[in-house]
Design a protein around this motif. Structure first.
Motif, mmCIF file in Angstrom:
data_model
loop_
_atom_site.group_PDB
_atom_site.id
_atom_site.type_symbol
_atom_site.label_atom_id
_atom_site.label_comp_id
_atom_site.label_asym_id
_atom_site.label_seq_id
_atom_site.Cartn_x
_atom_site.Cartn_y
_atom_site.Cartn_z
ATOM 1 N N VAL A 126 0.843 -1.204 0.000
ATOM 2 C CA VAL A 126 0.000 0.000 0.000
ATOM 3 C C VAL A 126 0.876 1.251 0.000
ATOM 4 C CG1 VAL A 126 -1.745 1.305 1.275
ATOM 5 C CG2 VAL A 126 -1.894 -1.194 1.150
ATOM 6 N N LEU A 127 1.893 1.260 0.853
ATOM 7 C CA LEU A 127 2.770 2.416 0.988
ATOM 8 C C LEU A 127 3.417 2.781 -0.344
ATOM 9 C CD1 LEU A 127 4.403 4.419 2.801
ATOM 10 C CD2 LEU A 127 6.078 2.596 3.074
ATOM 11 N N LEU A 128 3.905 1.775 -1.074
ATOM 12 C CA LEU A 128 4.663 2.035 -2.295
ATOM 13 C C LEU A 128 3.763 2.200 -3.517
ATOM 14 C CD1 LEU A 128 7.598 -0.465 -1.684
ATOM 15 C CD2 LEU A 128 7.634 2.018 -1.421
ATOM 16 N N ARG A 129 2.765 1.349 -3.648
ATOM 17 C CA ARG A 129 1.926 1.411 -4.850
ATOM 18 C C ARG A 129 1.091 2.681 -4.910
ATOM 19 N NH1 ARG A 129 1.138 -3.016 -8.184
ATOM 20 N NH2 ARG A 129 2.290 -4.884 -7.586
ATOM 21 N N LEU A 130 0.704 3.201 -3.759
ATOM 22 C CA LEU A 130 -0.109 4.421 -3.781
ATOM 23 C C LEU A 130 0.699 5.612 -4.266
ATOM 24 C CD1 LEU A 130 -3.033 5.166 -3.170
ATOM 25 C CD2 LEU A 130 -2.295 6.008 -0.959
ATOM 26 N N ARG A 131 2.023 5.514 -4.239
ATOM 27 C CA ARG A 131 2.866 6.620 -4.687
ATOM 28 C C ARG A 131 2.963 6.698 -6.217
ATOM 29 N NH1 ARG A 131 6.002 9.188 -1.009
ATOM 30 N NH2 ARG A 131 7.464 9.792 -2.654
ATOM 31 N N ILE A 132 2.569 5.640 -6.917
ATOM 32 C CA ILE A 132 2.713 5.641 -8.372
ATOM 33 C C ILE A 132 1.370 5.915 -9.042
ATOM 34 C CG2 ILE A 132 4.753 4.168 -8.355
ATOM 35 C CD1 ILE A 132 3.041 1.804 -9.027
ATOM 36 N N VAL A 133 1.439 6.338 -10.292
ATOM 37 C CA VAL A 133 0.242 6.780 -10.998
ATOM 38 C C VAL A 133 -0.747 5.647 -11.207
ATOM 39 C CG1 VAL A 133 1.150 6.396 -13.335
ATOM 40 C CG2 VAL A 133 -0.515 8.240 -12.941
ATOM 41 N N ASP A 134 -0.267 4.404 -11.263
ATOM 42 C CA ASP A 134 -1.185 3.274 -11.414
ATOM 43 C C ASP A 134 -2.044 3.073 -10.182
ATOM 44 O OD1 ASP A 134 -0.104 2.844 -13.900
ATOM 45 O OD2 ASP A 134 1.177 1.182 -13.274
ATOM 46 N N GLY A 135 -1.585 3.567 -9.039
ATOM 47 C CA GLY A 135 -2.354 3.457 -7.815
ATOM 48 C C GLY A 135 -2.505 2.022 -7.348
ATOM 49 N N ILE A 136 -3.537 1.794 -6.556
ATOM 50 C CA ILE A 136 -3.791 0.472 -5.993
ATOM 51 C C ILE A 136 -5.278 0.188 -6.053
ATOM 52 C CG2 ILE A 136 -4.002 1.364 -3.624
ATOM 53 C CD1 ILE A 136 -2.561 -1.221 -2.702
ATOM 54 N N ARG A 137 -5.645 -1.051 -6.310
ATOM 55 C CA ARG A 137 -7.067 -1.397 -6.397
ATOM 56 C C ARG A 137 -7.732 -1.210 -5.029
ATOM 57 N NH1 ARG A 137 -8.692 -2.623 -11.038
ATOM 58 N NH2 ARG A 137 -10.771 -2.918 -10.154
ATOM 59 N N VAL A 138 -8.883 -0.560 -5.048
ATOM 60 C CA VAL A 138 -9.589 -0.276 -3.800
ATOM 61 C C VAL A 138 -9.960 -1.569 -3.096
ATOM 62 C CG1 VAL A 138 -11.641 0.791 -2.795
ATOM 63 C CG2 VAL A 138 -10.443 1.933 -4.682
ATOM 64 N N THR A 139 -10.320 -2.599 -3.868
ATOM 65 C CA THR A 139 -10.744 -3.861 -3.259
ATOM 66 C C THR A 139 -9.589 -4.594 -2.578
ATOM 67 O OG1 THR A 139 -10.459 -4.937 -5.414
ATOM 68 C CG2 THR A 139 -12.684 -4.222 -4.816
ATOM 69 N N SER A 140 -8.346 -4.192 -2.867
ATOM 70 C CA SER A 140 -7.209 -4.842 -2.217
ATOM 71 C C SER A 140 -6.904 -4.221 -0.855
ATOM 72 C CB SER A 140 -5.967 -4.755 -3.105
ATOM 73 O OG SER A 140 -5.473 -3.426 -3.160
ATOM 74 N N LEU A 141 -7.571 -3.120 -0.523
ATOM 75 C CA LEU A 141 -7.354 -2.468 0.766
ATOM 76 C C LEU A 141 -8.098 -3.217 1.864
ATOM 77 C CD1 LEU A 141 -7.823 1.268 -0.324
ATOM 78 C CD2 LEU A 141 -5.669 0.116 0.219
ATOM 79 N N ALA A 142 -7.404 -3.470 2.958
ATOM 80 C CA ALA A 142 -8.038 -4.143 4.091
ATOM 81 C C ALA A 142 -9.035 -3.200 4.754
ATOM 82 C CB ALA A 142 -6.979 -4.584 5.098
ATOM 83 N N PRO A 143 -10.174 -3.718 5.233
ATOM 84 C CA PRO A 143 -11.150 -2.854 5.920
ATOM 85 C C PRO A 143 -10.490 -2.138 7.096
ATOM 86 C CG PRO A 143 -12.042 -5.042 5.501
ATOM 87 C CD PRO A 143 -10.586 -5.108 5.188
ATOM 88 N N PRO A 144 -10.861 -0.876 7.337
ATOM 89 C CA PRO A 144 -11.862 -0.081 6.622
ATOM 90 C C PRO A 144 -11.258 0.778 5.492
ATOM 91 C CG PRO A 144 -11.223 1.072 8.610
ATOM 92 C CD PRO A 144 -10.380 -0.179 8.548
ATOM 93 N N GLY A 145 -10.206 0.266 4.816
ATOM 94 C CA GLY A 145 -9.524 1.030 3.777
ATOM 95 C C GLY A 145 -10.432 1.567 2.692
ATOM 96 N N PRO A 146 -11.364 0.743 2.124
ATOM 97 C CA PRO A 146 -12.226 1.269 1.061
ATOM 98 C C PRO A 146 -13.083 2.459 1.505
ATOM 99 C CG PRO A 146 -12.205 -1.118 1.010
ATOM 100 C CD PRO A 146 -11.488 -0.717 2.268
ATOM 101 N N GLU A 147 -13.597 2.383 2.731
ATOM 102 C CA GLU A 147 -14.405 3.509 3.239
ATOM 103 C C GLU A 147 -13.529 4.745 3.433
ATOM 104 O OE1 GLU A 147 -14.366 0.468 4.480
ATOM 105 O OE2 GLU A 147 -16.395 -0.268 4.024
ATOM 106 N N LYS A 148 -12.314 4.550 3.930
ATOM 107 C CA LYS A 148 -11.409 5.680 4.097
ATOM 108 C C LYS A 148 -11.009 6.269 2.752
ATOM 109 C CE LYS A 148 -9.327 4.376 8.525
ATOM 110 N NZ LYS A 148 -8.060 4.044 9.237
ATOM 111 N N ALA A 149 -10.861 5.399 1.749
ATOM 112 C CA ALA A 149 -10.525 5.891 0.408
ATOM 113 C C ALA A 149 -11.649 6.758 -0.143
ATOM 114 C CB ALA A 149 -10.251 4.711 -0.518
#
Length: 407
Positions: A345-368
């Protein structure tokens, strides 16, 4: 590598890796990093594992260094025993790799090829100080198979270079970039630093303009970090220089993005802009996307199949380990699934491709979703299931990442 490593556990004397690590090596790509620890002089802001000739008097020399790396390559061949795929990327960093003769860099690259093999389209990069290369040296690197050069420019302002203890003249980096392009390098990067004490708005604008005018296809721009134990930190502590200002750094970043975007260089990582996808640094993408790499040289870090280790820092200790026929590794960590997720999460969010919301552990999607509402994540990308930073989000990237991680 900067800073001090964690404590970790001991590395086996033969450098062996767990079977699970060997079984998964290269699933996200495999690369090689070669650390060259020599510098002609020490920059006041730098805390990397580097040494001047005076600091290594009577110890490891530039003339003997290539042979040491080749020794570690032989150890890597025994440890991996054919499990690694061909290297997609090779990156020579430092220090100043180009203080070694070009033939020595070529010899190390040949050793990498003999040990792992090189992918047909492998990216072969080296860092260089502007004063450490000339057209003849660059031509030899190109002939050896290097495809990319990254030059430390830092600034186009003489007084800013003086504060940073850089020795090259203000125009030399851009000139070296032009020489690299004229030699035949298709990919040339210039590194810039912003927020140096005494840097004015017009100084930063001139640095950006000079980088663009050099015709490079990649620019990296980093905010100055004051590291403990450096000469710069001591000068700030004594009151000789002002501490870098966060608001000024934010303004500098916005200016960089505006100037570079207008010149056709688009961001693909928070601190990196490239002409197109082919110009992106694939070696750094390997890091950001959780790939595997073996780091050679004193202080170099490696990651293979969820095992991260680091070599002893001093060149003499590194040489002594290899002379004994044992691993130069000082410590290692076996990363748990939770550790790898957090880093992902730390590294992929820094790049333009980002990270899939569904790969975030709860409550990550709500925070996103809340971050989208706050203008920190891109609304259109989020609608397609991707968490991608906005320009404002890039300014606050660390805070955005922390918020998306589990409580």
């Amino acid at each position: 590598m900067p800073g001090l490593p964690p404590d970790g556990e001991p590395v086996p004397r033969d450098g062996s890796l767990p079977a699970a690590a060997l079984a998964s090596v290269g699933e996200r790509g495999f690369g090689v990093y070669v650390h060259v620890p020599f510098c002609a002089s020490r920059c006041g802001y730098c805390d990397f594992n580097t040494y001047t000739a005076a600091e290594l008097a009577g110890g490891v020399t530039r003339e003997s260094y290539a042979d040491l790396v080749l020794d570690e390559l032989r150890l890597a061949a025994r440890v991996l025993d054919g499990t690694a795929p061909k290297a997609r990327t090779v990156f020579f960093g430092g220090g100043t790799p180009t203080l070694l003769p070009a033939d020595d860099l070529a010899r190390i690259l040949d050793g990498v090829d003999a040990t792992f093999g090189l992918a047909e389209d492998a990216e072969i990069s080296t860092e260089a100080n502007p004063e450490s290369v000339d057209p003849a040296y660059l031509a030899r690197l190109l002939d050896a198979g290097f495809t990319r050069v990254s030059l430390g420019m830092q600034s186009a302002a003489r007084h800013v270079l003086a504060v940073l203890d850089r020795k090259h003249s203000p125009g030399r980096a851009a000139q070296a970039a032009v020489e690299a392009r004229e030699t035949g390098f298709g990919h040339v990067n210039l590194d810039l630093i912003y927020g140096t004490p005494g840097e004015r708005d017009e100084d930063w604008a001139a640095s950006l303009d000079a980088a663009v005018a050099a015709g490079v296809d990649h620019v990296s721009a980093y905010s100055l970090i004051v590291e403990d134990g450096t000469r710069l930190a001591a000068r700030i502590r004594r009151g000789e220089l002002a501490m870098p200002d966060d608001d000024v750094a934010a303004d500098r970043y916005l200016a960089a993005d505006a100037t570079l975007s207008a010149a056709g260089l688009d961001w693909y990582e928070v601190s990196n802009w490239a002409r197109d996808e082919a110009a992106r640094c694939r070696h750094n993408l390997l890091y950001w996307q959780g790939g595997d790499w073996w780091g050679f040289g004193p202080g170099a870090h490696s990651h293979v199949g969820g095992v991260r280790w680091w070599n002893v820092r001093h060149p003499s200790a590194y040489a002594a380990r290899l002379a004994e026929g044992v691993s130069p590794g000082e410590g290692r960590e076996l990363l748990a699934d939770e550790d790898r997720y957090l880093e992902d999460v730390l590294l992929r969010l820094r790049i333009v491709d980002g990270i899939r919301v569904t790969s975030l552990a709860p409550p990550g999607p709500e925070k996103a979703a809340r971050a989208v509402a706050d203008g920190l994540l891109d609304e259109e990308a989020f609608a397609e299931g991707i968490a991608r930073l906005t320009l404002r989000g890039r300014l606050l990237a660390d805070a955005v990442v922390r918020d998306l991680l589990p409580d």
